[in-house]
Design a protein around this motif. Sequence first.
Motif, short mmCIF file in Angstrom:
data_model
loop_
_atom_site.label_atom_id
_atom_site.label_comp_id
_atom_site.label_asym_id
_atom_site.label_seq_id
_atom_site.Cartn_x
_atom_site.Cartn_y
_atom_site.Cartn_z
N UNK A 15 -1.54 2.17 -13.48
CA UNK A 15 -0.11 2.16 -13.18
C UNK A 15 0.75 0.89 -13.88
N UNK A 16 1.78 1.04 -14.50
CA UNK A 16 2.66 -0.31 -14.78
C UNK A 16 3.13 -0.87 -13.66
N UNK A 17 3.43 -0.19 -12.34
CA UNK A 17 3.91 -0.58 -11.15
C UNK A 17 2.89 -1.37 -10.59
N UNK A 18 2.88 -2.62 -9.86
CA UNK A 18 1.72 -3.44 -9.36
C UNK A 18 1.99 -2.97 -7.82
N UNK A 19 1.01 -2.68 -6.89
CA UNK A 19 1.28 -2.50 -5.52
C UNK A 19 0.42 -3.27 -4.66
N UNK A 20 0.86 -3.24 -3.20
CA UNK A 20 0.30 -3.92 -2.30
C UNK A 20 0.51 -2.81 -0.93
N UNK A 21 0.04 -3.24 0.38
CA UNK A 21 0.60 -2.53 1.29
C UNK A 21 0.33 -3.56 2.42
N UNK A 22 1.18 -3.05 3.63
CA UNK A 22 0.77 -3.66 5.04
C UNK A 22 1.06 -2.45 5.76
N UNK A 23 0.52 -2.70 7.32
CA UNK A 23 0.42 -1.77 8.14
C UNK A 23 -1.08 -1.28 8.45
N UNK B 34 -2.86 -10.12 0.49
CA UNK B 34 -3.00 -8.73 -0.21
C UNK B 34 -2.42 -8.88 -1.46
N UNK B 35 -2.81 -9.58 -2.53
CA UNK B 35 -1.87 -9.66 -3.68
C UNK B 35 -1.57 -8.40 -4.27
N UNK B 36 -0.71 -8.32 -5.08
CA UNK B 36 -0.10 -7.07 -6.00
C UNK B 36 -1.29 -6.82 -6.91
N UNK B 37 -1.58 -5.62 -7.08
CA UNK B 37 -2.69 -5.29 -7.97
C UNK B 37 -2.30 -3.86 -8.83
N UNK B 38 -2.75 -3.68 -10.04
CA UNK B 38 -2.46 -2.27 -10.57
C UNK B 38 -3.57 -1.42 -10.31
N UNK B 39 -3.20 -0.30 -9.63
CA UNK B 39 -4.10 0.59 -9.17
C UNK B 39 -4.26 1.68 -10.34
N UNK B 40 -5.45 2.35 -10.59
CA UNK B 40 -5.84 3.42 -11.46
C UNK B 40 -5.40 5.03 -10.73
N UNK B 41 -4.77 5.73 -11.57
CA UNK B 41 -4.68 7.14 -11.02
C UNK B 41 -6.02 7.79 -11.17
N UNK B 42 -5.65 9.13 -10.52
CA UNK B 42 -7.23 9.86 -10.83
C UNK B 42 -7.23 10.42 -12.26
N UNK B 43 -6.41 10.43 -12.94
CA UNK B 43 -6.34 10.69 -14.44
C UNK B 43 -6.86 9.59 -15.28
N UNK B 44 -6.99 8.37 -14.74
CA UNK B 44 -7.71 7.26 -15.51
C UNK B 44 -6.57 6.32 -15.81
N UNK B 45 -5.23 6.56 -15.61
CA UNK B 45 -4.09 5.69 -16.25
C UNK B 45 -3.92 4.56 -15.27
#
Length: 216
Positions: free
Chosen positions: A60-68, A47-58
């Motif tokens: 994010x500078x932080x890249x994210x992924x998850x486990x669980x 599950x590679x890191x990806x830059x997600x988009x906030x509800x306001x359309x920005x």
Amino acid sequence: MTDLFAGLADIRPSREVMADGAVLLRGIFAATEADLIADLRAIVKQAPFRHMVTPSGHTMSVAMTNCGSKGWVTDIGGYRYDAIDPVSGQPWPAMPPSFGDLAQRAAEQGGFKGFAPQACLINRYVPGAKMSLHQDKDELDLGAPIVSVSLGLPATFLFGRLSRSDKPQKFRLEHGDIAVWGGPARLAFHGVAPLAEGEHPIMGRQRINLTFRKVM
Ligand code: MD3
Ligand code: FE
């Protein structure tokens, strides 16, 4: 002999109260650090890191992924926890015991016995990346703490109080620092200042933060 604690150098386990409900633990993962980092690499492959988009359309500078069994996601439709990784269409990678056991042990040391998180949000900062002041309130059980584990480059963590306008207090979070945020600290505003340039001996030019969450 010295190799046993390679990476954590001379940090001895310590426990410090940052604020009411917020406890900082240092050096408690020395013995399991290599497993944790190996498991992290395997998660990021799946599950590679990806830059997600906030509800306001920005974006994010932080890249994210998850486990669980659940992962935190944001897109133009809002924030939520989802069992499926929207990039792969598959469930998030399972939470490895090296992650879950550490989170449970840290929570217990912070005063929360039996912490069983469903989600681990994994944040990746490169120099310049930041996280604006926010509250974490997408979880249903706000009686459970959030446990955070910092890896790699040091960051300036901003700890506000219960109002966005209170001047945040600064803490330096370094590789191996684990914090337990519960009780009155659980809904505090918090963020991360833009990451400074640097190179970490194990993690390279980045900071990775794991946050363990009981979602439901
Ligand atoms: C205090 N992450 O993922 S970890 C987040 O360093 C987040 O990546 C930051 O804030 C990071 O939501 C901070 C420390 C942290 C995490 C959750 C908290 C502090 C917290 C929840 C309530 C109060
Ligand atoms: Fe947060």
